[in-house]
Scaffold this motif. Structure first.
Motif, PDB file in Angstrom:
ATOM      1  N   TYR A  98     106.473  -3.254 -53.586  1.00  0.00           N
ATOM      2  CA  TYR A  98     107.314  -2.906 -54.740  1.00  0.00           C
ATOM      3  C   TYR A  98     106.788  -3.569 -56.010  1.00  0.00           C
ATOM      4  CZ  TYR A  98     111.362  -2.157 -57.669  1.00  0.00           C
ATOM      5  OH  TYR A  98     112.183  -1.783 -58.691  1.00  0.00           O
ATOM      6  N   THR A  99     106.371  -4.817 -55.920  1.00  0.00           N
ATOM      7  CA  THR A  99     105.814  -5.503 -57.096  1.00  0.00           C
ATOM      8  C   THR A  99     104.539  -4.812 -57.570  1.00  0.00           C
ATOM      9  OG1 THR A  99     106.735  -7.591 -56.296  1.00  0.00           O
ATOM     10  CG2 THR A  99     105.013  -7.728 -57.968  1.00  0.00           C
ATOM     11  N   LEU A 100     103.662  -4.463 -56.633  1.00  0.00           N
ATOM     12  CA  LEU A 100     102.426  -3.774 -56.992  1.00  0.00           C
ATOM     13  C   LEU A 100     102.721  -2.421 -57.645  1.00  0.00           C
ATOM     14  CD1 LEU A 100      99.313  -3.682 -56.852  1.00  0.00           C
ATOM     15  CD2 LEU A 100      99.581  -2.575 -54.621  1.00  0.00           C
ATOM     16  N   MET A 101     103.650  -1.673 -57.091  1.00  0.00           N
ATOM     17  CA  MET A 101     104.004  -0.375 -57.666  1.00  0.00           C
ATOM     18  C   MET A 101     104.630  -0.530 -59.056  1.00  0.00           C
ATOM     19  SD  MET A 101     102.843   1.885 -55.722  1.00  0.00           S
ATOM     20  CE  MET A 101     103.571   3.305 -56.486  1.00  0.00           C
ATOM     21  N   THR A 102     105.424  -1.576 -59.252  1.00  0.00           N
ATOM     22  CA  THR A 102     106.012  -1.824 -60.578  1.00  0.00           C
ATOM     23  C   THR A 102     104.922  -2.106 -61.604  1.00  0.00           C
ATOM     24  OG1 THR A 102     108.009  -2.713 -59.546  1.00  0.00           O
ATOM     25  CG2 THR A 102     107.643  -3.272 -61.848  1.00  0.00           C
ATOM     26  N   VAL A 103     103.927  -2.881 -61.226  1.00  0.00           N
ATOM     27  CA  VAL A 103     102.820  -3.180 -62.141  1.00  0.00           C
ATOM     28  C   VAL A 103     102.036  -1.910 -62.460  1.00  0.00           C
ATOM     29  CG1 VAL A 103     100.612  -4.412 -62.322  1.00  0.00           C
ATOM     30  CG2 VAL A 103     102.643  -5.602 -61.496  1.00  0.00           C
ATOM     31  N   LEU A 104     101.733  -1.108 -61.434  1.00  0.00           N
ATOM     32  CA  LEU A 104     100.968   0.125 -61.666  1.00  0.00           C
ATOM     33  C   LEU A 104     101.750   1.122 -62.522  1.00  0.00           C
ATOM     34  CD1 LEU A 104      99.361   0.688 -58.149  1.00  0.00           C
ATOM     35  CD2 LEU A 104      98.246  -0.097 -60.247  1.00  0.00           C
ATOM     36  N   ILE A 105     103.041   1.259 -62.281  1.00  0.00           N
ATOM     37  CA  ILE A 105     103.858   2.171 -63.090  1.00  0.00           C
ATOM     38  C   ILE A 105     103.935   1.673 -64.526  1.00  0.00           C
ATOM     39  CG2 ILE A 105     106.234   2.984 -63.417  1.00  0.00           C
ATOM     40  CD1 ILE A 105     106.422   3.110 -60.319  1.00  0.00           C
ATOM     41  N   SER A 106     104.049   0.370 -64.704  1.00  0.00           N
ATOM     42  CA  SER A 106     104.094  -0.183 -66.058  1.00  0.00           C
ATOM     43  C   SER A 106     102.777   0.049 -66.792  1.00  0.00           C
ATOM     44  CB  SER A 106     104.406  -1.679 -66.012  1.00  0.00           C
ATOM     45  OG  SER A 106     105.671  -1.892 -65.430  1.00  0.00           O
ATOM     46  N   PRO A 135     108.773   5.594 -71.948  1.00  0.00           N
ATOM     47  CA  PRO A 135     109.775   4.784 -71.239  1.00  0.00           C
ATOM     48  C   PRO A 135     110.583   5.598 -70.223  1.00  0.00           C
ATOM     49  CG  PRO A 135     110.389   5.029 -73.547  1.00  0.00           C
ATOM     50  CD  PRO A 135     109.021   5.621 -73.384  1.00  0.00           C
ATOM     51  N   LEU A 136     110.780   6.901 -70.517  1.00  0.00           N
ATOM     52  CA  LEU A 136     111.503   7.739 -69.561  1.00  0.00           C
ATOM     53  C   LEU A 136     110.707   7.901 -68.268  1.00  0.00           C
ATOM     54  CD1 LEU A 136     112.893  10.494 -71.957  1.00  0.00           C
ATOM     55  CD2 LEU A 136     114.094   8.516 -71.024  1.00  0.00           C
ATOM     56  N   ILE A 137     109.389   8.086 -68.397  1.00  0.00           N
ATOM     57  CA  ILE A 137     108.529   8.175 -67.221  1.00  0.00           C
ATOM     58  C   ILE A 137     108.562   6.855 -66.452  1.00  0.00           C
ATOM     59  CG2 ILE A 137     106.101   8.329 -66.496  1.00  0.00           C
ATOM     60  CD1 ILE A 137     105.710  10.338 -68.790  1.00  0.00           C
ATOM     61  N   TRP A 138     108.530   5.752 -67.174  1.00  0.00           N
ATOM     62  CA  TRP A 138     108.559   4.432 -66.545  1.00  0.00           C
ATOM     63  C   TRP A 138     109.824   4.245 -65.719  1.00  0.00           C
ATOM     64  CZ3 TRP A 138     111.580  -0.051 -67.400  1.00  0.00           C
ATOM     65  CH2 TRP A 138     111.081  -1.222 -66.806  1.00  0.00           C
ATOM     66  N   ASP A 141     109.929   6.762 -62.650  1.00  0.00           N
ATOM     67  CA  ASP A 141     109.018   6.367 -61.576  1.00  0.00           C
ATOM     68  C   ASP A 141     109.529   5.129 -60.834  1.00  0.00           C
ATOM     69  OD1 ASP A 141     107.392   8.477 -62.129  1.00  0.00           O
ATOM     70  OD2 ASP A 141     105.833   7.302 -63.144  1.00  0.00           O
ATOM     71  N   LEU A 142     110.071   4.149 -61.570  1.00  0.00           N
ATOM     72  CA  LEU A 142     110.622   2.967 -60.905  1.00  0.00           C
ATOM     73  C   LEU A 142     111.809   3.322 -60.007  1.00  0.00           C
ATOM     74  CD1 LEU A 142     110.512   0.018 -63.463  1.00  0.00           C
ATOM     75  CD2 LEU A 142     109.277   0.272 -61.326  1.00  0.00           C
ATOM     76  N   VAL A 143     112.668   4.230 -60.477  1.00  0.00           N
ATOM     77  CA  VAL A 143     113.809   4.647 -59.660  1.00  0.00           C
ATOM     78  C   VAL A 143     113.324   5.341 -58.390  1.00  0.00           C
ATOM     79  CG1 VAL A 143     115.776   6.238 -59.581  1.00  0.00           C
ATOM     80  CG2 VAL A 143     115.462   4.747 -61.550  1.00  0.00           C
ATOM     81  N   VAL A 144     112.333   6.216 -58.515  1.00  0.00           N
ATOM     82  CA  VAL A 144     111.820   6.929 -57.335  1.00  0.00           C
ATOM     83  C   VAL A 144     111.226   5.942 -56.334  1.00  0.00           C
ATOM     84  CG1 VAL A 144     110.031   8.536 -56.549  1.00  0.00           C
ATOM     85  CG2 VAL A 144     111.467   9.126 -58.491  1.00  0.00           C
ATOM     86  N   VAL A 145     110.421   5.002 -56.796  1.00  0.00           N
ATOM     87  CA  VAL A 145     109.817   4.021 -55.895  1.00  0.00           C
ATOM     88  C   VAL A 145     110.895   3.145 -55.271  1.00  0.00           C
ATOM     89  CG1 VAL A 145     108.336   1.967 -55.819  1.00  0.00           C
ATOM     90  CG2 VAL A 145     107.564   4.021 -56.988  1.00  0.00           C
ATOM     91  N   ARG A 146     111.880   2.728 -56.058  1.00  0.00           N
ATOM     92  CA  ARG A 146     112.946   1.874 -55.533  1.00  0.00           C
ATOM     93  C   ARG A 146     113.755   2.594 -54.450  1.00  0.00           C
ATOM     94  NH1 ARG A 146     114.596  -3.541 -55.795  1.00  0.00           N
ATOM     95  NH2 ARG A 146     116.571  -3.539 -54.723  1.00  0.00           N
ATOM     96  N   VAL A 147     114.121   3.846 -54.703  1.00  0.00           N
ATOM     97  CA  VAL A 147     114.887   4.613 -53.715  1.00  0.00           C
ATOM     98  C   VAL A 147     114.073   4.789 -52.437  1.00  0.00           C
ATOM     99  CG1 VAL A 147     115.862   6.902 -53.239  1.00  0.00           C
ATOM    100  CG2 VAL A 147     116.372   5.763 -55.391  1.00  0.00           C
TER     101      VAL A 147
END
Length: 172
Positions: A98-106, A135-138, A141-147
């Motif tokens: 999750y941390t890695l995906m957050t960094v890549l999405i950011s 910011p909407l894409i950010w 994408d974070l919501v999709v990865v989190r879910v």
């Protein structure tokens, strides 16, 4: 009517004395006293007329307490090469993934924002839309990865709870 079973007024004969009575499939139902989920009765009130459930009723004296399995025991590589899949690696890696995906999405959102700022020189409308979209894409994408990660972790927790119940009941 030739068939007596078709006659609505026809009743089967009563059982004869000494013949076995019809029974439930699998035997008679268990008595109330052996039901582990029996209603224990109303709460006890000090000095009240009710002094507890009658003997043989209520909850059994000792209930098995759920103790989740420890995630300790096997190291990373031992879990990686566990061919029986008794220990789950995904649960250990979930926070890192999750941390890695957050960094890549950011980083992706920052690249989209940078392109939006660079579009200002030749197309203002596209630049504004891209800057608003970053910011909407950010967030999306974070919501999709989190879910997705919550769904995966939930499946592993269900598996752990089922294993604990199976172990507690001695089914294996």
């Amino acid at each position: 009517m030739s068939n007596p079973h078709d006659d609505p007024g026809h009743r089967p004969p009563p059982p004869r004395q000494g013949e076995p009575q019809p029974s439930y499939p699998g035997g008679p139902p268990p008595p109330y006293q052996t039901d582990p989920h029996a209603y224990p009765g109303p709460p006890q009130q000090p000095g009240g007329p009710w002094q507890g459930p009658p003997p043989g009723h209520g909850m059994p004296p000792q209930q098995a307490v759920y103790a989740p399995r420890s995630r300790e025991g096997k190291g990373f590589f031992a879990t990686l090469f566990d061919v029986n899949f008794d220990h789950m690696l995904t649960v250990r890696l979930a926070r890192t993934i999750y941390t890695l995906m957050t960094v890549l999405i950011s980083l992706f959102a920052l690249v989209v924002l940078w392109y939006g700022l660079s579009f200002l020189t030749w197309n203002t409308t596209l630049a504004v839309m891209t800057i608003i979209a970053a910011p909407l894409i950010w967030v999306f994408d974070l919501v999709v990865v989190r879910v997705f990660m919550e769904f995966v972790i939930n499946q592993f927790k269900i598996t752990e709870h089922l294993k604990a119940m199976r172990d507690r009941e001695g089914l294996r």
